[in-house]
Design a protein around this motif. Structure first.
Motif, mmCIF file in Angstrom:
data_model
loop_
_atom_site.group_PDB
_atom_site.id
_atom_site.type_symbol
_atom_site.label_atom_id
_atom_site.label_comp_id
_atom_site.label_asym_id
_atom_site.label_seq_id
_atom_site.Cartn_x
_atom_site.Cartn_y
_atom_site.Cartn_z
ATOM 1 N N GLU A 23 1.017 -1.301 0.065
ATOM 2 C CA GLU A 23 0.035 0.043 -0.092
ATOM 3 C C GLU A 23 0.789 1.105 0.042
ATOM 4 O O GLU A 23 0.697 2.332 -0.691
ATOM 5 C CB GLU A 23 -0.879 -0.099 1.353
ATOM 6 C CG GLU A 23 -2.094 -1.058 1.117
ATOM 7 C CD GLU A 23 -3.001 -0.831 -0.109
ATOM 8 O OE1 GLU A 23 -3.037 0.249 -0.701
ATOM 9 O OE2 GLU A 23 -3.812 -1.571 -0.371
ATOM 10 N N ASP A 305 -6.737 1.270 3.266
ATOM 11 C CA ASP A 305 -7.642 -0.017 3.098
ATOM 12 C C ASP A 305 -8.801 0.323 2.905
ATOM 13 O O ASP A 305 -9.801 0.987 3.775
ATOM 14 C CB ASP A 305 -7.374 -0.700 4.364
ATOM 15 C CG ASP A 305 -7.933 -2.156 4.613
ATOM 16 O OD1 ASP A 305 -9.239 -2.367 4.092
ATOM 17 O OD2 ASP A 305 -7.394 -3.213 5.245
ATOM 18 N N GLN A 308 -11.561 -0.659 5.442
ATOM 19 C CA GLN A 308 -11.771 -0.077 6.706
ATOM 20 C C GLN A 308 -12.447 1.376 6.651
ATOM 21 O O GLN A 308 -13.276 1.746 7.311
ATOM 22 C CB GLN A 308 -10.098 0.203 7.221
ATOM 23 C CG GLN A 308 -9.668 -1.352 7.758
ATOM 24 C CD GLN A 308 -8.093 -0.901 8.226
ATOM 25 O OE1 GLN A 308 -8.188 0.117 8.782
ATOM 26 N NE2 GLN A 308 -7.565 -1.880 8.252
#
Length: 319
Positions: A23, A305, A308
């Protein structure tokens, strides 16, 4: 039956908050692509400048090309902002010094020198805007997640257009509205909710990245914004992806959130607080998790994410 804490909908431990190497890499790539996109107009301007400058056989002859005088001023190192404070005489003097000190010494390569110095100043301009890019991209991601959640639930919404300074009814054709969006509003049951980006909260004395208020968008006024009873949730949003600055971002956000709680609690109000960050290292994640567990924070999510972010935004939409 006790209510499940909102962060447990998408987190099981502090490890879930940590930004992965993949990420981080994706974040840097996204910033690089955006930097290239934003630099395209400057590159095209430089090409046009080069073509126009070749109409003069000498550096001093550039003074007669009236259509490129703003570009010459830029090449002289004067930013667009600084140029507003200069008189026509000051501008002319800056261009003459550019010619005398840099273009004439370059000889036959004066056009290339001119283009180089033009891009040098434009690069500084781009660099300044890029420093705020992480935050802008973070705001857009949160906005899009909220809009998606509202759309899936079939809930109408309004969004605040930063350009027109108006609240606009959302539609299914709202592609890319997050580029100009600075606020969202929706209804929970019969209760109106309005979320604003980067607004100064008088009680706190500072700007807060995300503020969720119990009011209609049309009711927004200084009195409303200064009423602590109307604040339902306040959050800090850190979009920088560089791991080197992660700890500093969290320290800044943590202090801001602590101040928010202290100020509101002193008046007898306890709004929810939350944190969303792109670069979260292991040590940070443990601190954030500890604050979630003891109730200091109401919710948190890693911006990289998607699950999330969606979960946290669903929680915001349901408050």
């Amino acid at each position: 039956m006790p209510q499940v804490k909102p962060y447990l909908q998408h987190l099981k431990s502090s490890k879930g908050l940590v930004t992965t190497y993949e990420e981080t890499r994706s974040g840097f790539i996204a910033l690089a692509l955006e930097r290239n996109r934003r630099s395209t107009p400057f590159v095209e301007q430089a090409r046009a400048l080069k073509l126009a400058a070749t109409k003069s056989s000498t550096p001093i002859g550039l003074l007669r090309l009236t259509d490129i005088q703003p570009a010459l001023l830029t090449a002289a190192g004067v930013s667009d902002k600084a140029a507003k404070y200069l008189t026509p005489e000051d501008r002319q003097e800056a261009i003459k010094k550019l010619i005398a000190n840099y273009l004439e010494p370059a000889g036959s390569a004066y056009v290339e020198e001119l283009v180089f110095r033009f891009l040098l100043t434009r690069g500084d301009t781009l660099g300044g805007s890029m420093r705020n890019l992480g935050g802008l991209l973070a705001e857009r991601r949160v906005a899009r997640a909220i809009i998606a959640g509202l759309a899936l639930a079939g809930k109408p919404y309004q969004w605040f257009d930063a350009r027109s300074k108006k609240w606009i009814n959302g539609t299914e054709e709202d592609a890319d509205i997050e580029l100009d969006l600075k606020g969202l509003s929706w209804v929970v049951g019969k209760r109106h909710r309005t979320m604003l980006y980067n607004r100064k909260v008088k009680l706190v004395g500072n700007n807060v990245d995300l503020c969720l208020l119990n009011c209609r968008p049309g009711e927004l006024s200084e009195d409303i914004l200064n009423n602590p009873a109307l604040y339902l949730a306040l959050g800090e949003l850190k979009g920088g992806i560089d791991p080197a600055g992660a700890d500093e971002h969290w320290k800044t956000a943590s202090k801001a959130l602590a101040r928010i709680k202290k100020c509101f609690w002193s008046k007898g109000f306890k709004p929810d607080t939350f944190f969303v960050g792109a670069a979260i290292q292991s040590s940070m994640a443990k601190e954030i998790w500890a604050e979630l567990e003891d109730g200091t924070l109401s919710n948190a999510a890693n911006l990289t994410d998607a699950n999330q972010v969606v979960s946290l935004c669903r929680w915001l939409c349901a408050i």
